[in-house]
Design an enzyme around this catalytic site. Structure first.
Site, PDB file in Angstrom:
ATOM      1  N   ARG A  45       0.828  -1.207   0.000  1.00  0.00           N
ATOM      2  CA  ARG A  45       0.000   0.000   0.000  1.00  0.00           C
ATOM      3  C   ARG A  45       0.863   1.258   0.000  1.00  0.00           C
ATOM      4  O   ARG A  45       0.510   2.261  -0.625  1.00  0.00           O
ATOM      5  CB  ARG A  45      -0.941   0.000   1.204  1.00  0.00           C
ATOM      6  N   HIS A  49       0.547   4.193  -2.628  1.00  0.00           N
ATOM      7  CA  HIS A  49       0.200   5.561  -2.231  1.00  0.00           C
ATOM      8  C   HIS A  49       1.312   6.552  -2.561  1.00  0.00           C
ATOM      9  O   HIS A  49       1.051   7.719  -2.864  1.00  0.00           O
ATOM     10  CB  HIS A  49      -0.159   5.610  -0.747  1.00  0.00           C
ATOM     11  N   TRP A 188     -13.032 -10.386   8.949  1.00  0.00           N
ATOM     12  CA  TRP A 188     -12.889 -11.052  10.243  1.00  0.00           C
ATOM     13  C   TRP A 188     -12.290 -12.440  10.037  1.00  0.00           C
ATOM     14  O   TRP A 188     -11.640 -12.984  10.884  1.00  0.00           O
ATOM     15  CB  TRP A 188     -14.256 -11.137  10.939  1.00  0.00           C
TER      16      TRP A 188
HETATM   17  C1  HEM Z   1     -10.250   2.877  -5.693  1.00  0.00           C
HETATM   18  C2  HEM Z   1      -8.987   2.618  -5.319  1.00  0.00           C
HETATM   19  C3  HEM Z   1      -8.663   2.159  -3.929  1.00  0.00           C
HETATM   20  C4  HEM Z   1      -9.287   2.463  -2.744  1.00  0.00           C
HETATM   21  C5  HEM Z   1     -10.483   3.374  -2.504  1.00  0.00           C
HETATM   22  C6  HEM Z   1      -8.563   1.731  -1.698  1.00  0.00           C
HETATM   23  C7  HEM Z   1      -8.897   1.784  -0.354  1.00  0.00           C
HETATM   24  C8  HEM Z   1      -8.302   1.020   0.637  1.00  0.00           C
HETATM   25  C9  HEM Z   1      -8.682   1.031   2.023  1.00  0.00           C
HETATM   26  C10 HEM Z   1      -9.809   1.881   2.635  1.00  0.00           C
HETATM   27  C11 HEM Z   1      -7.865   0.156   2.676  1.00  0.00           C
HETATM   28  C12 HEM Z   1      -7.851  -0.157   4.167  1.00  0.00           C
HETATM   29  C13 HEM Z   1      -6.661   0.536   4.803  1.00  0.00           C
HETATM   30  C14 HEM Z   1      -6.670   0.376   6.316  1.00  0.00           C
HETATM   31  O1  HEM Z   1      -7.789   0.524   6.881  1.00  0.00           O
HETATM   32  O2  HEM Z   1      -5.592   0.127   6.916  1.00  0.00           O
HETATM   33  C15 HEM Z   1      -6.974  -0.407   1.696  1.00  0.00           C
HETATM   34  C16 HEM Z   1      -5.990  -1.333   1.991  1.00  0.00           C
HETATM   35  C17 HEM Z   1      -5.083  -1.811   1.059  1.00  0.00           C
HETATM   36  N1  HEM Z   1      -4.972  -1.404  -0.256  1.00  0.00           N
HETATM   37 FE1  HEM Z   1      -6.307  -0.285  -1.267  1.00  0.00          FE
HETATM   38  N2  HEM Z   1      -7.537   1.023  -2.242  1.00  0.00           N
HETATM   39  C18 HEM Z   1      -7.549   1.261  -3.597  1.00  0.00           C
HETATM   40  C19 HEM Z   1      -6.639   0.758  -4.535  1.00  0.00           C
HETATM   41  C20 HEM Z   1      -5.536  -0.012  -4.207  1.00  0.00           C
HETATM   42  C21 HEM Z   1      -4.468  -0.349  -5.137  1.00  0.00           C
HETATM   43  C22 HEM Z   1      -4.423   0.124  -6.601  1.00  0.00           C
HETATM   44  C23 HEM Z   1      -3.568  -1.120  -4.450  1.00  0.00           C
HETATM   45  C24 HEM Z   1      -2.276  -1.740  -4.912  1.00  0.00           C
HETATM   46  C25 HEM Z   1      -2.019  -2.121  -6.171  1.00  0.00           C
HETATM   47  C26 HEM Z   1      -4.074  -1.260  -3.097  1.00  0.00           C
HETATM   48  C27 HEM Z   1      -3.466  -2.003  -2.102  1.00  0.00           C
HETATM   49  C28 HEM Z   1      -3.933  -2.114  -0.797  1.00  0.00           C
HETATM   50  C29 HEM Z   1      -3.365  -3.019   0.188  1.00  0.00           C
HETATM   51  C30 HEM Z   1      -2.220  -4.003  -0.029  1.00  0.00           C
HETATM   52  C31 HEM Z   1      -4.093  -2.829   1.365  1.00  0.00           C
HETATM   53  C32 HEM Z   1      -3.912  -3.545   2.696  1.00  0.00           C
HETATM   54  C33 HEM Z   1      -3.086  -2.682   3.622  1.00  0.00           C
HETATM   55  C34 HEM Z   1      -2.924  -3.287   5.010  1.00  0.00           C
HETATM   56  O3  HEM Z   1      -3.322  -4.462   5.226  1.00  0.00           O
HETATM   57  O4  HEM Z   1      -2.383  -2.572   5.890  1.00  0.00           O
HETATM   58  N3  HEM Z   1      -5.263  -0.576  -2.975  1.00  0.00           N
HETATM   59  N4  HEM Z   1      -7.250   0.131   0.458  1.00  0.00           N
END
Ligand code: HEM
Ligand SMILES: Nc1ncc(C2CC2)[nH]1
Length: 290
Positions: A45, A49, A188
């Site tokens: 992430r 980002h 969960w």
């Molecule tokens: C519309 C686009 C996207 C939205 C709105 C979005 C939103 C989110 C949200 C709300 C979380 C939860 C974060 C947390 O609560 O800790 C998350 C986690 C994550 N996102 Fe996305 N995301 C998007 C696209 C992507 C993309 C393009 C990638 C990578 C190629 C990605 C990779 C991840 C990963 C790996 C996590 C897990 C992070 C963790 O477990 O700490 N996301 N995302």
């Protein structure tokens, strides 16, 4: 604005594989983070980002300048929780001070995907640290509460099409949402630290119910305890996105191939690389017998 990657003359593939291995060993050793999910998802992430601030219209933001290192960007509310990834990488920067922050953050994501059994992500070095005043404004990363039209329009700024967007969203097979980070909760069930096409299979096979969560945000929940964000669920509400969801649910090799291309494109947005810059395809620890 032109972001010309620097030619790296004094570092070889071996040097970069050494950095890869240092990150990968640390990832393997520090397995207790976030309820034994480990650091792979948050590193993924962080790479996304730090790249997703790019604006193709004026070539500002993106991974090139490594501006996530500055509080103006790391304190963006959209980046809540990512300090865990940055703190994980800080000792790596100490050990390899010649690596730019932009190269460090993007390489961290490459290591995470590959070590979590995902595809090889081709990667090029040469990002150059920019001064703090070049840090992009907050608000360039996507919200999770909207639908397909929002998602499609958002990713236009990153020059990513429907196919690339669906492939990239497959990274939501990793990790979990954290109520205190983003106001979304779950899953969960066992949150995953293995890169698979499960996100697409779950989208198609689970019985999703739209519910208000503890933070008063709407999210889709399934009886098995999985969750989808509204922007995730949008991929099965839109015919063009749905076609790619079905493709990736039924063809894992195609998902891996398309994800690798799209993730490389995301991590290199806005950067011009000299012709002489090599493209590295790193070995995993397993493939090196380490
Ligand atoms: C519309 C686009 C996207 C939205 C709105 C979005 C939103 C989110 C949200 C709300 C979380 C939860 C974060 C947390 O609560 O800790 C998350 C986690 C994550 N996102 Fe996305 N995301 C998007 C696209 C992507 C993309 C393009 C990638 C990578 C190629 C990605 C990779 C991840 C990963 C790996 C996590 C897990 C992070 C963790 O477990 O700490 N996301 N995302
Ligand atoms: N299904 C789902 N959407 C977002 C997530 C976060 C990556 C963990 N999971």
């Amino acid at each position: 604005i032109v972001h010309m990657a620097q030619e790296i003359k004094d570092k070889s593939e071996k040097d970069y594989q050494e950095v890869y291995n240092a990150i990968a060993v640390k990832l393997r050793e520090e397995d207790e983070f976030d309820g034994y999910i480990g650091y792979g998802p948050v590193l993924t992430r962080l790479a996304w980002h730090s790249s997703g601030t790019w604006d193709k219209n004026n070539n500002t933001g993106g991974s090139f300048g490594g501006t996530y290192q500055f509080q103006k960007e790391s304190n963006d509310p959209s980046n809540k929780g990512l300090h865990n990834g940055a703190e994980f990488l800080a000792p790596i920067h100490k050990q390899f001070p010649w690596l730019s922050h932009g190269d460090l953050y993007t390489l961290g994501g490459v290591v995470a995907i590959q070590e979590l059994q995902g595809p090889v992500i081709p990667w090029r070095p040469g990002r150059v640290d920019l001064p703090e005043d070049m840090t992009p404004d907050n608000g360039r990363l996507p919200d999770a509460v909207y639908g397909a039209d929002y998602v499609r329009n958002f990713f236009k700024r990153l020059d990513l099409n429907d196919q690339e967007v669906v492939a990239l969203m497959g990274a939501h097979c990793l990790g979990r949402t954290h109520l205190q980070n983003t106001g979304f909760d779950g899953p969960w069930g066992a949150a995953s630290n293995t890169f698979t096409n499960e996100f697409f299979l779950n989208l198609l096979n689970e019985n999703w119910k739209l519910e208000k969560n503890e933070a008063k945000n709407m999210q889709w929940n399934s009886p098995k305890g999985y969750m989808m964000l509204p922007t995730d669920h949008a991929l099965i509400e839109d015919d063009k996105y749905m076609a790619y969801v079905k493709l990736y649910a039924t063809n894992n090799d195609k998902f891996f191939e398309d994800f690798a291309k799209a993730f490389k494109k995301l991590l290199e947005g806005g950067i011009t690389f000299p012709q002489s810059t090599p493209t590295y395809r790193f070995e995993t620890l397993d493939s090196q017998g380490l």
